[in-house]
Write a protein that holds these residues in place. Structure first.
Motif, mmCIF file in Angstrom:
data_model
loop_
_atom_site.group_PDB
_atom_site.id
_atom_site.type_symbol
_atom_site.label_atom_id
_atom_site.label_comp_id
_atom_site.label_asym_id
_atom_site.label_seq_id
_atom_site.Cartn_x
_atom_site.Cartn_y
_atom_site.Cartn_z
ATOM 1 N N GLU A 82 0.856 -1.144 0.191
ATOM 2 C CA GLU A 82 -0.029 0.001 0.048
ATOM 3 C C GLU A 82 0.899 1.371 -0.070
ATOM 4 N N PRO A 83 0.300 2.375 -0.445
ATOM 5 C CA PRO A 83 0.887 3.540 -0.456
ATOM 6 C C PRO A 83 1.656 3.774 0.989
ATOM 7 N N GLY A 84 2.775 4.463 0.978
ATOM 8 C CA GLY A 84 3.681 4.452 2.540
ATOM 9 C C GLY A 84 4.454 3.175 2.966
ATOM 10 N N PRO A 238 10.197 3.311 -1.868
ATOM 11 C CA PRO A 238 9.041 3.664 -1.453
ATOM 12 C C PRO A 238 7.899 3.121 -2.425
ATOM 13 N N VAL A 239 6.671 3.003 -1.869
ATOM 14 C CA VAL A 239 5.394 2.352 -2.529
ATOM 15 C C VAL A 239 4.344 3.660 -2.618
ATOM 16 N N TYR A 240 4.210 3.787 -3.841
ATOM 17 C CA TYR A 240 3.272 5.034 -4.193
ATOM 18 C C TYR A 240 1.768 4.576 -4.588
ATOM 19 N N VAL A 241 1.553 3.180 -5.097
ATOM 20 C CA VAL A 241 0.284 2.972 -5.436
ATOM 21 C C VAL A 241 -0.103 1.478 -4.627
ATOM 22 N N LYS A 242 -1.489 0.899 -5.000
ATOM 23 C CA LYS A 242 -1.582 -0.114 -4.229
ATOM 24 C C LYS A 242 -1.017 -1.442 -5.225
ATOM 25 N N ASP A 243 -0.108 -2.375 -4.447
ATOM 26 C CA ASP A 243 0.329 -3.455 -5.235
ATOM 27 C C ASP A 243 1.919 -3.201 -5.433
ATOM 28 N N LEU A 274 14.922 -12.180 -8.238
ATOM 29 C CA LEU A 274 14.624 -11.090 -6.871
ATOM 30 C C LEU A 274 13.780 -11.937 -5.962
ATOM 31 N N ARG A 275 13.877 -11.106 -4.808
ATOM 32 C CA ARG A 275 12.909 -11.526 -3.547
ATOM 33 C C ARG A 275 12.439 -10.236 -3.103
ATOM 34 N N VAL A 276 11.097 -10.370 -2.691
ATOM 35 C CA VAL A 276 10.517 -8.850 -2.131
ATOM 36 C C VAL A 276 9.754 -9.159 -0.768
ATOM 37 N N ASN A 277 9.729 -8.147 -0.085
ATOM 38 C CA ASN A 277 9.065 -8.144 1.500
ATOM 39 C C ASN A 277 8.793 -6.907 1.248
ATOM 40 N N LEU A 278 8.021 -6.534 2.517
ATOM 41 C CA LEU A 278 7.242 -5.551 2.766
ATOM 42 C C LEU A 278 7.411 -4.874 3.990
ATOM 43 N N ILE A 279 7.898 -3.486 4.363
ATOM 44 C CA ILE A 279 7.978 -2.885 5.640
ATOM 45 C C ILE A 279 6.854 -1.922 5.691
ATOM 46 N N LYS A 280 5.609 -2.307 6.322
ATOM 47 C CA LYS A 280 4.329 -1.539 6.458
ATOM 48 C C LYS A 280 4.749 -0.178 7.089
ATOM 49 N N GLY A 281 4.235 0.880 6.244
ATOM 50 C CA GLY A 281 4.419 2.276 6.889
ATOM 51 C C GLY A 281 5.968 2.650 6.762
#
Length: 409
Positions: A82-84, A238-243, A274-281
């Motif tokens: 998600e954005p942010g 940085p994530v700016y759009v959904k997905d 590649l490998r992907v992960n997320l850091i929320k916020g």
């Protein structure tokens, strides 16, 4: 074994592949979806989509359609992004195709793209580099061989609508200050050659008209040309759009800091794991505006360098105030003139400095009025001694091995 989620055919136009796009726009549909923790392989065209050929003629570089570039594989959606958020991308591996063990570099004509030293080298040039495992050498620049550090020149996430509007506004304002300049100040949206992935119909037409060109780096990443983003590096986007919408392309076998000839890296088609992960916020947590990264632990090891200095006084003797762009130009020009003493043409030297593992440093920005930039040239890549000595330089002509890239203009 990791799944290849985006495949290409080197014999097929990238325009025929809906998992490829060449503009940035938030409405481009995801080419594939993955989950945090997943690893996967993506195949990539060279940045021109096959416009450049393995031959000794630079007409294809002269005539390349730069409105088409860059062809990117993606976007890849990450479930839950998600954005942010921050998208964490680990580069696990990267390589060449078995059937395509070569790459190219060169510089564009002043009338079609230009480059860092276009006033000095206004005509198109090309050098072909053959790969032998981790090493490369070129029939057009004799006496040189070095290890590559394969990396994506371009990788980033989709922008939001607001960010896209900001990009187009500020770049158009810059362009309008000198609209007739050659080369142009900015690459503005151009719908005619836009490839928008899976978008079709009216939605495609609208997005193509406003989609941002992929030429520069921006806040989302993009065409940053950072040679240290190789195996083992980690990037925080940085994530700016959904997905999220992660896209990658413009693979380089090797590149010098600055990619000074514009088409300065050894450009290639290939694949990236590649490998992907997320850091929320994560954007707010870490005050992230532009991507940050950890470099690869793997790098060509060269211990002996010649370091060329440049200061912010240009070729005409004009003084500039702490201008690192001017200073780096002077360091590059100084290195080119030096290499000409060893029998290389100016074009050969310029091409080499764009793609060999040279280092560029901002060495001083406080001692008014001159900034100091340096270019670090590894001496071990040459098969002759290029260090100064009392006997003077030994030219390649004297060794009977010179092969000019082309006549300097």
């Amino acid at each position: 074994m990791a799944e290849t989620i985006i495949k290409i055919d080197l014999n097929q136009s990238p325009y025929e592949n809906e998992q490829i796009h060449n503009r940035w726009h938030p409405d481009i549909p995801m080419a594939s979806m993955v989950k945090p923790g997943d690893d996967f392989i993506i195949e990539c065209h060279d940045w021109t989509g096959g416009q450049i050929h393995n031959d000794d003629n630079a007409d294809d570089v002269r005539d390349v359609d730069l409105t088409q570039v860059h062809f990117l594989s993606g976007p890849v959606g990450i479930e839950g992004a998600e954005p942010g958020d921050l998208l964490v991308v680990d580069i696990l591996d990267i390589g060449t195709f078995e059937e395509s063990q070569w790459g190219f570099n060169g510089f564009f004509s002043k009338q079609n793209g230009g480059g860092f030293l276009t006033e000095h080298f206004p005509e198109a040039q090309k050098s072909i580099w053959d790969f032998n495992g981790m090493f490369t050498k070129s029939r057009h620049i004799p006496g040189v061989e070095f290890a590559g550090l394969i990396h994506p020149g371009l990788i980033g996430c989709l922008p939001s609508k607001e960010m896209l509007a900001d990009w187009n506004k500020r770049e158009k304002e810059l362009y309008d200050t000198e609209p007739d300049r050659i080369p142009q100040l900015a690459a503005l949206p151009f719908a005619d050659t836009a490839h928008m992935g899976k978008l079709t119909g009216t939605a495609k037409q609208q997005a193509a008209a406003e989609g941002a060109r992929t030429v520069p780096p921006r806040e989302h990443g993009g065409n940053c040309d950072i040679k240290d983003l190789s195996r083992g590096s980690t990037i925080y986007f940085p994530v700016y759009v959904k997905d999220g919408g992660l896209s990658v392309g413009d693979l380089h076998f090797s590149q010098g800091d600055g990619e000074i000839t514009f088409c300065g890296a050894i450009e290639m088609a290939g694949w990236i794991h590649l490998r992907v992960n997320l850091i929320k916020g994560g954007m707010e947590k870490y005050a992230i505006k532009n991507p940050i990264f950890k470099p690869s632990p793997m790098a060509p090891k060269y211990d002996d360098y010649l370091i060329f200095e440049g200061i912010s006084v240009d070729e005409q003797g004009k003084q500039h105030y702490l201008d690192v762009h001017v200073a780096y130009r002077q360091a590059v020009l100084n290195a080119i003139e030096y290499l000409k003493k060893f029998g290389y043409t100016g074009a050969q030297a310029y091409s080499l400095l764009g793609c060999a593992p040279v280092q560029g440093h901002i060495s001083g920005v406080v001692d008014i009025p001159n900034a100091c930039a340096t270019l670090w040239l590894p001496t071990d890549i040459f098969d002759i001694d290029v260090k100064p000595n009392a006997n003077g330089p030994t030219t390649r002509v004297e060794q009977g091995a010179d092969l000019p890239l082309s006549k300097d203009k």
